[in-house]
Design an enzyme around this catalytic site. Sequence first.
Site, short mmCIF file in Angstrom:
data_model
loop_
_atom_site.label_atom_id
_atom_site.label_comp_id
_atom_site.label_asym_id
_atom_site.label_seq_id
_atom_site.Cartn_x
_atom_site.Cartn_y
_atom_site.Cartn_z
CE LYS A 115 -3.84 1.68 2.39
NZ LYS A 115 -5.44 1.51 3.49
CB SER A 128 -8.22 3.96 2.57
OG SER A 128 -7.51 3.12 4.11
CB SER A 143 -8.97 0.99 5.51
OG SER A 143 -9.43 2.16 5.38
N1 GLN Z 1 -13.43 4.07 6.07
C1 GLN Z 1 -12.90 5.50 7.09
C2 GLN Z 1 -12.29 6.58 7.24
O1 GLN Z 1 -12.22 7.23 6.06
C3 GLN Z 1 -11.81 4.70 7.76
C4 GLN Z 1 -10.10 4.38 6.20
C5 GLN Z 1 -9.81 3.78 7.14
O2 GLN Z 1 -9.68 2.80 8.23
N2 GLN Z 1 -7.88 4.11 6.98
O3 GLN Z 1 -11.77 7.75 7.76
#
Ligand code: GLN
Length: 494
Positions: free
Chosen positions: A79, A159, A183
Site C-alpha cells: 500500500k 481505503s 480499511s
Molecule cells: N473509511 C474510514 C474513513 O474514511 C476508515 C478508513 C481507514 O480505515 N483508513 O475514515
Amino acid sequence: MTDLTTKSLAELRDGLKKREFSALEAMDAYLDAIAAANPRLNAYIVVTADKAREMARASDARLARGEGGPLEGVPLGIKDLFATIGVHTQAASHVLDGFAPEYESTVTSHLWRDGAVMLGKLNMDEFAMGSSNETSYYGPVINPWRAAGSNRDLVPGGSSGGSAAAVSAWLCAGATATDTGGSIRQPAAFSGIVGIKPTYGRCSRWGIVAFASSLDQAGPIARTVTDTAIMLTSMAGFDNKDSTSVDLAVPDFAAAVERGVKGLVIGVPREYRMDGMPEEIETLWTKGLEWLRAEGAVIKDISLPHTRYALPAYYIVAPAEASSNLARYDGVKYGLRKTGKDITDLYELTRAEGFGREVKRRVMIGTYVLSAGYYDAYYVRAQKVRTLIKRDFEDAFDQGVDAILTPATPSAAFGVGDEEMNSDPVKMYLNDVFTVTVNMAGLPGLSVPGGKDASGLPLGLQLIGRPFDEETLFAAARVIERNRGEGFSPEKWW
Ligand code: GLN
C-alpha cells in the site's frame, strides 16, 4: 506450466522452496498479469519491475543454497502508505508529489527480512480517508468483481482498495494494508478475500504515513485465511521505534488456522442488527453462526450497548488526529510546493492544491472539534464514548465470550461514482458502521467472505477477538472459509 499467479501464497511459498519454479518466474508471471490488468483496474500506482526482478534473483540465489526465509521469493504489493526506501510513497496524495523516503517502514522491512519480494505500490484513498478508493489522486480502483449480467464498474472498497483489487485479481500473492476504521476489512469484504486488522500495537506503525495514530494499524490482505496468517506472522513484532508497539512474542499464526472452534463461545451482539439491514446480510450472519455451532462453538447473545455512538465518535477522533498529523504537509518539508508572496501564502497555496476534497473536509472537522470552544463538547466527549465502547467489549469477554461474529459491511460493493454514496459524506461513512468499534477499542478484527448477495457479489463476515488473540480469529475464520464453499474468485473480464 499452470499459471503461477493463481496459486495461494502458501502454495507459491512451498513450490519455491521445492524449486518447482523460480522466484524470477513467479515474479515475471505477476509482472505480466499487472501489465495486462492495471490499465483497467488501476490497482498499482507504481510497478517497481527492476527492483522486483533484482529481489527475485537474490531470492533464487538464497533458495539455491538451501537458505531463505519463510516468505522467500513471494511477490507482494505494498500500500502506498508504507515508506519504502527510494520508492514512491505518497499516500496517494498530490501533496506528497515526488516523495521517496530514505527509510523503510518496520512492517515492510520485516517482510523483506523474511524473503518477500516487492512488486510495487498500491493505490488507496488519499491518506487512507475513504471507503471506496475514489478519493485517490491517482483515480479510482476498479473492483475485479461485477454483478451478474452487468458490466458496471464497482468500487473495491477503501481505503486499501488497491490492495484488495490486486489480491482478488491475482496481481500479487498478498498485500499490505492499513485499517483505521475498517480499511482492511471493508475492502476485503467487497473483493471476496480475507483481511485482518490485528490488535493495536501488534504491528509497528513506524514508517507508515499517519492518519489517526491512536487507531491506525497495519495488517495483511490475502486470498485465504492461511495466507493472511502467514503474512501477519512476518509483519508483526515489537519495535522500539513505535512507542505503542507491544513487546509480546509473535505466535506462528498459521499454526492456529486448523485449530477448530470446539468449545469456543461466539458472541452475537444484538446492536449490530441494524434497521433496514438487507435480508441477505442477515442470512449470511445466520449461516456463519450455524457453521460455527455445527463445529462445536457455543453461540451466545450479547449486548454492546454503546455501538450506536461509535461511528459519530470515530468521525470526531479520527479527523482530530488527522488534522494534527497532516499539519506537517506544508510545502516546506515534503512533496509539492506552491510558492506565494510569503510563507503563509506558500502554506495555503500548497495545502489548497495538494489535498483533495475529502482530506480537506477531515482537516476542517478535526480543527473545529479541537478548537478552544468546542474541545470539551466534541473531542473530550468522543474520548469518553470511546472508553464506554471499549468497556462494552471487555464486559462481553468477561462473560466468557471468546470471539464475536458480525457482518463486515452493511452491503456488497457499490458502483463507482454511485450517486447516493457521493451525495452525502455521511452515507459513505456508514460503510464503517460495523468496523469502527473495533478500532475504537483497539481489538483485532478479521473479515472473511461468507456468502454472496442476490447479484453474485461477495459478502464478508467479521470476527472480533480479545486483545492479542488473533489466533482464535484465524481458527474461526477457517471454519467459515471451509463451510462457505468455492466460487470466491471473480470471473476474469479485464
Ligand atoms: N473509511 C474510514 C474513513 O474514511 C476508515 C478508513 C481507514 O480505515 N483508513 O475514515
